[in-house]
Write a protein that holds these residues in place. Sequence first.
Motif, PDB file in Angstrom:
ATOM      1  N   LEU A  34       5.000   4.805  -0.080  1.00 38.03           N
ATOM      2  CA  LEU A  34       3.899   5.634  -0.574  1.00 38.03           C
ATOM      3  C   LEU A  34       3.668   5.389  -2.063  1.00 38.03           C
ATOM      4  O   LEU A  34       2.534   5.344  -2.523  1.00 38.03           O
ATOM      5  N   TRP A  35       4.765   5.178  -2.794  1.00 38.63           N
ATOM      6  CA  TRP A  35       4.608   4.889  -4.221  1.00 38.63           C
ATOM      7  C   TRP A  35       3.846   3.576  -4.418  1.00 38.63           C
ATOM      8  O   TRP A  35       2.962   3.466  -5.266  1.00 38.63           O
ATOM      9  N   MET A  36       4.197   2.570  -3.605  1.00 41.76           N
ATOM     10  CA  MET A  36       3.489   1.289  -3.710  1.00 41.76           C
ATOM     11  C   MET A  36       2.000   1.483  -3.490  1.00 41.76           C
ATOM     12  O   MET A  36       1.164   0.961  -4.224  1.00 41.76           O
ATOM     13  N   LEU A  37       1.679   2.268  -2.460  1.00 37.57           N
ATOM     14  CA  LEU A  37       0.271   2.510  -2.172  1.00 37.57           C
ATOM     15  C   LEU A  37      -0.387   3.240  -3.337  1.00 37.57           C
ATOM     16  O   LEU A  37      -1.547   2.993  -3.665  1.00 37.57           O
ATOM     17  N   SER A  38       0.381   4.128  -3.974  1.00 38.26           N
ATOM     18  CA  SER A  38      -0.212   4.925  -5.042  1.00 38.26           C
ATOM     19  C   SER A  38      -0.597   4.067  -6.246  1.00 38.26           C
ATOM     20  O   SER A  38      -1.443   4.459  -7.040  1.00 38.26           O
ATOM     21  N   THR A  39       0.013   2.875  -6.377  1.00 39.60           N
ATOM     22  CA  THR A  39      -0.425   2.023  -7.489  1.00 39.60           C
ATOM     23  C   THR A  39      -1.869   1.571  -7.284  1.00 39.60           C
ATOM     24  O   THR A  39      -2.556   1.224  -8.229  1.00 39.60           O
ATOM     25  N   PRO A  59       0.460  -4.175  -2.773  1.00 41.53           N
ATOM     26  CA  PRO A  59       0.738  -2.990  -1.947  1.00 41.53           C
ATOM     27  C   PRO A  59       0.096  -3.070  -0.561  1.00 41.53           C
ATOM     28  O   PRO A  59       0.743  -2.749   0.442  1.00 41.53           O
ATOM     29  N   LEU A 109       5.626  -4.479  -9.404  1.00 39.68           N
ATOM     30  CA  LEU A 109       4.696  -3.346  -9.325  1.00 39.68           C
ATOM     31  C   LEU A 109       4.995  -2.300 -10.393  1.00 39.68           C
ATOM     32  O   LEU A 109       4.081  -1.698 -10.954  1.00 39.68           O
ATOM     33  N   TRP A 140       3.584  -3.670 -13.515  1.00 40.20           N
ATOM     34  CA  TRP A 140       2.123  -3.615 -13.405  1.00 40.20           C
ATOM     35  C   TRP A 140       1.609  -2.196 -13.631  1.00 40.20           C
ATOM     36  O   TRP A 140       0.524  -1.974 -14.138  1.00 40.20           O
ATOM     37  N   MET A 141       2.425  -1.222 -13.268  1.00 43.93           N
ATOM     38  CA  MET A 141       2.015   0.163 -13.447  1.00 43.93           C
ATOM     39  C   MET A 141       2.327   0.655 -14.856  1.00 43.93           C
ATOM     40  O   MET A 141       1.490   1.245 -15.524  1.00 43.93           O
ATOM     41  N   ILE A 183     -10.489   5.275  -2.989  1.00 40.79           N
ATOM     42  CA  ILE A 183      -9.814   4.374  -3.925  1.00 40.79           C
ATOM     43  C   ILE A 183     -10.819   3.391  -4.520  1.00 40.79           C
ATOM     44  O   ILE A 183     -10.834   3.138  -5.717  1.00 40.79           O
ATOM     45  N   ALA A 189      -6.218  11.699  -5.981  1.00 39.67           N
ATOM     46  CA  ALA A 189      -5.203  11.004  -5.187  1.00 39.67           C
ATOM     47  C   ALA A 189      -4.151  11.943  -4.626  1.00 39.67           C
ATOM     48  O   ALA A 189      -3.653  11.724  -3.525  1.00 39.67           O
ATOM     49  N   VAL A 239      -3.098  11.361  -0.932  1.00 40.06           N
ATOM     50  CA  VAL A 239      -1.776  10.885  -0.528  1.00 40.06           C
ATOM     51  C   VAL A 239      -1.129  11.901   0.398  1.00 40.06           C
ATOM     52  O   VAL A 239      -0.492  11.543   1.382  1.00 40.06           O
ATOM     53  N   LEU A 265       0.987   9.931   8.586  1.00 41.74           N
ATOM     54  CA  LEU A 265       2.055   9.028   8.984  1.00 41.74           C
ATOM     55  C   LEU A 265       3.178   9.785   9.671  1.00 41.74           C
ATOM     56  O   LEU A 265       3.891   9.226  10.479  1.00 41.74           O
TER      57      LEU A 265
END
Lengths: 297, 307
Positions: free
Chosen positions: A131-136, A174, B38, B41-42, B238, B294, B298, B305
């Motif tokens: 979920l964190w990956m998706l949040s990027t 992601p 990642l 990148w963030m 998004i 978000a 989320v 899920l």
Amino acid sequence: MSTTASYTVPSEAPAKAAPPAKKAMHPATKSKIIMTVIGWTVSLLVFFPIFWMILTSFKTEVEAVQTPPSLFFHPTVENYAIVQERADYFRFAMNSVVVSLVSTIAALILAVPASYAMAFFPKPRTKDLMLWMLSTKMLPPVGVLVPMYLLWRDLNLLDTRTGLIIIYTLVNLPIVVWMLYTFFKEVPKDILEAGRMDGASPKQELWHLLMPLSLPGIASTALLAIILTWNEAFWSLNLATSQAAPLPTFIASFSSPEGLFWSKLSAASTMAVAPILIFGWMSQRQLVRGLTFGAVK
Amino acid sequence: MSATTNVVADPVASAHVGRKSRRSVNTFPLVAPSVIVLVLWMIVPLAMTLWFSFQRYNLIVPTIQGFAGWENYEYLVTDPALWTAMKNTLLLVGWVLALTVALGVLLAILLDQDFWGRGVARLFVIAPFFIMPTVSALIWKNLLMHPVNGLFAWITSSLGLGRIDWFASLPLTSIIMIVAWQWVPFATLILLTAIQSLDEEQKEAARMDGAGPLAMFWFIILPHLGRAISVVIMIETIFFLSIFAEILVTTAGGPGLASTNLAFLIYQRALLEFDVGSASAGGVIAIILANIVAIFLVRSVARNLDA
């Protein structure tokens, strides 16, 4: 009938591929004729702008701006020849090809082991990690445009293919991880278990069992990443304006003074979208499942 | 086949099964590369954006430097442009979401019907999704919406309605139309897949009980589409929060600020006015706005899920 879900997903095959049982239930009736008329009218309406673009690309410039619009004309391929002659087109197209292919391969190299590990050896925190990956992806690119621009300037990555490749690899990572995860999950566990019984190491398991088994899934993940990169405009318009500029920048340059050369614009546009449109049509069936991360059957 | 397509991505459920039957494997080297890049990148650009947003930093006036405190934010927040841009961003997201979901449901139901050449018709419907935004914006701007030679101008004037100068008089509406056209196929494709996973027996039973087409839609199809619609909304949001190319190519944010969204405002500040400080403050605001949206999204995905 519950099994229909798996093979009536949007299909390239015409309606005749529908299960025969269904046909027997609904013989060709008046309602089917009406549905055909409505269905095709709506579909062609949605497709119309693309059709009109392709049509205009075969007109002369005079015919292109005529009112009432000319439907019947002598098609000419002159526009394509002119766009090609500008030679520029191929540089842009080449940039698009290189950037989307290399960034997709890079993302796959990073994502395959990660997805494999998360799909088959899940840890308690795996779900949070995903979920964190998706949040990027939720981070709007415009929020980090300024630092990326300055960083890339200082690293001499501005207006280079390498610069774009790095960005697109990270942007797509992601989604690629999620899609691969979804596809890996569908590989029957028994086969992997059997391999493990025979003493396959995790690495062998990945290379010789999982990869071949999930090749269609990996292929459609790659296709989606290529499509997204090919069409992405924000980073390419801002970070690659001339040397490394891919097709979106090339097309955007038509928005200013040359905007009135409609048939050439249409020809260039047709050339820019054709490969990806064909790609998309080929892979649409798999794309849905991947795009929704398996949340929609 | 149906069993495998029904697998829902759910790491937790499988973690449960997995722990029992598998030997433990050190997955760190497999997962680490993706996670590390990642994180970089963030964190790196985010930290830089935050830092710049408190700096006086203009690329064409390098002599002015130093800590600015909340100056950039004050400047932005008191600038009506920010609020217009925020309003436009939300209008754009909201309208395009509403249009694509509503039209997507209708189109999905239509394409679920049995008719001749349905497979080919579907390909036509999903085509706009694969067209790059700069191309679709230019096609709409010139070939269709041009006030003099565009096809729409010809249609409206033939009907005696006169010619509409779309981008001058209805700039935001025009952009909403273009973006909606690009994204309706996506919604359709996902919703169609969901409709097709609907149990035939359930539909049959409802039909036996005398449910008309309308009742079928309200009580059987629509509830079944809930999850698919939330997926569509999440993914589309998004992308819609940072619509950029369509605006750059058609209206360039104008006339005035009428079609400037947050993404375009920051682009103007950063790359046209070279005001790094103010653009970064705008970036921080964009990130906060996106995060507020978000959080809700989320959560809904996480719920999906789990289900």
